[in-house]
Design a protein around this motif. Sequence first.
Motif, short mmCIF file in Angstrom:
data_model
loop_
_atom_site.label_atom_id
_atom_site.label_comp_id
_atom_site.label_asym_id
_atom_site.label_seq_id
_atom_site.Cartn_x
_atom_site.Cartn_y
_atom_site.Cartn_z
N GLU A 87 0.83 -1.21 0.00
CA GLU A 87 0.00 0.00 0.00
C GLU A 87 0.86 1.26 0.00
N GLU A 109 1.76 5.95 -1.08
CA GLU A 109 0.94 6.53 -0.03
C GLU A 109 1.76 6.72 1.22
N GLU A 115 -5.05 6.33 5.65
CA GLU A 115 -5.46 5.78 4.35
C GLU A 115 -4.90 4.37 4.16
N THR A 120 -6.90 2.01 6.35
CA THR A 120 -8.23 1.82 5.77
C THR A 120 -8.18 0.80 4.64
N GLN A 121 -7.20 0.91 3.76
CA GLN A 121 -7.08 -0.02 2.64
C GLN A 121 -6.73 -1.43 3.10
N GLN A 123 -9.05 -4.78 2.68
CA GLN A 123 -8.54 -6.01 2.08
C GLN A 123 -8.74 -7.20 3.01
#
Length: 189
Positions: free
Chosen positions: A122, A131, A136, A139-140, A144
């Motif tokens: 990520e 990133e 964020e 969150t990703q 997943q």
Amino acid sequence: MIKAILIFNNHGKPRLSKFYEHYNEDTEQQIIRETFHLVSKRDENVCNFLEGGMLIGGSDYKLIYRHYATLYFVFCVDSSESELGILDLIQVFVETLDKCFENVCELDLIFHVDKVHNILAEMVMGGMVLETNMNEIITQVDAQNKMEKSEFFPFFSLSLYRRLSFSLPGRTGRHRPVLQERPLVPYQL
């Protein structure tokens, strides 16, 4: 551009290695050993940047590292990357790991290597930073994990779960769990 990301402990045991250039396995192991020797012999109160070893590219590359407790986090980058930006990226990576694992330790990196790779993916892909916002990233990663759980559990039959059990054998010298099948028991509420 980031060429490699290495995490190893105080004894030089690699806990994570991600190379963004192709090297054969022997060369990768030599790079890890050389990087450990370069980083571990440095004093704690010196700067966290140094020239890369001969195997990773010599003076054209930089090793940027942080030492946390028993782990070294080392990023090998070319001259186009900002040293302070990479130090910040290491800090975000460690804080993200800490938040995901609730007080991350070396064992978390060993037993949850797939999750660590997901977090790293990520943040960095193909040697480029994607990133740096920790919220964020989390969150990703949570999305997943939720997707993986929703894909796994519908196919996992309750009757299969009741029929399988894990047990340890007696003191026969074997320490691995043995999968045993039990007779199917009717499910009662």
